[in-house]
Design a protein around this motif. Sequence first.
Motif, PDB file in Angstrom:
ATOM      1  N   ARG A  44      27.608  47.141 -17.172  1.00 20.91           N
ATOM      2  CA  ARG A  44      26.775  47.413 -16.051  1.00 20.91           C
ATOM      3  C   ARG A  44      27.665  46.775 -14.753  1.00 20.91           C
ATOM      4  O   ARG A  44      28.098  45.757 -14.831  1.00 20.91           O
ATOM      5  N   ASP A  59      24.999  48.475  -9.789  1.00 24.13           N
ATOM      6  CA  ASP A  59      23.780  48.463 -10.444  1.00 24.13           C
ATOM      7  C   ASP A  59      22.943  47.089 -10.578  1.00 24.13           C
ATOM      8  O   ASP A  59      21.632  47.140 -10.612  1.00 24.13           O
TER       9      ASP A  59
ATOM     10  N   GLN B   2      21.578  53.735 -16.516  1.00 24.59           N
ATOM     11  CA  GLN B   2      22.455  54.239 -17.428  1.00 24.59           C
ATOM     12  C   GLN B   2      22.799  55.633 -17.006  1.00 24.59           C
ATOM     13  O   GLN B   2      21.869  56.308 -17.332  1.00 24.59           O
ATOM     14  N   ILE B  99      29.685  54.509 -13.581  1.00 29.59           N
ATOM     15  CA  ILE B  99      28.710  53.951 -14.785  1.00 29.59           C
ATOM     16  C   ILE B  99      29.086  54.151 -16.330  1.00 29.59           C
ATOM     17  O   ILE B  99      29.619  55.300 -16.519  1.00 29.59           O
TER      18      ILE B  99
END
Lengths: 115, 110
Positions: A44, A59, B2, B99
């Motif tokens: 992440r 994130d 995600q 990501i």
Amino acid sequence: EAQVTQNPRYLITVTGKKLTVTCSQNMNHEYMSWYRQDPGLGLRQIYYSMNVEVTDKGDVPEGYKVSRKEKRNFPLILESPSPNQTSLYFCASSRLAGSESYEQYFGPGTRLTVT
Amino acid sequence: SQQGEEDPQALSIQEGENATMNCSYKTSINNLQWYRQNSGRGLVHLILIRSNEREKHSGRLRVTLDTSKKSSSLLITASRAADTASYFCATGKGGGKLIFGQGTELSVKP
């Protein structure tokens, strides 16, 4: 040799004690980024930087700070570490074309344990 | 959040067989990348495919991208024990964010 270096590689610390993980690259890359890796969650993104003095949140930025004063360095700062920041941390760098990053070169990782 | 989800989570094959891993994602992308990680070490870039490309090859690796299905696959042909690793897809939308999926653990038995 083209590489991304991180220090320290292993760190055990206590809750609340400020720490810095350094990251340096020798490829003159504009783009640098920090990730954390936790079991079952993959990687992440924490923060990234497109150039000197330009940083942005990924994130999971809460509890972390970064700075980009020089092109080659991108330290990750934990002002008041907590046990939920126990993780494996990776720094990466990449060249940029416009606003798009390309293949990322990863450092060897820093395993952080916060007790 | 995600973006990439990989399938299967784990794959075990014999040396010489082909290994196929799949990656699905949710939103539009500029590029999709595949990385390999050996046992907790740093990730190594394998291949990048842009959103306007459908297939790309690099040695024993073949990557396909289907933007209509928002999915990609990585094929490793004639696998070797040294291919044992975790494989991750990562999607780039431009602007610096990348990501990663949760990865596929590949085990190649000699």
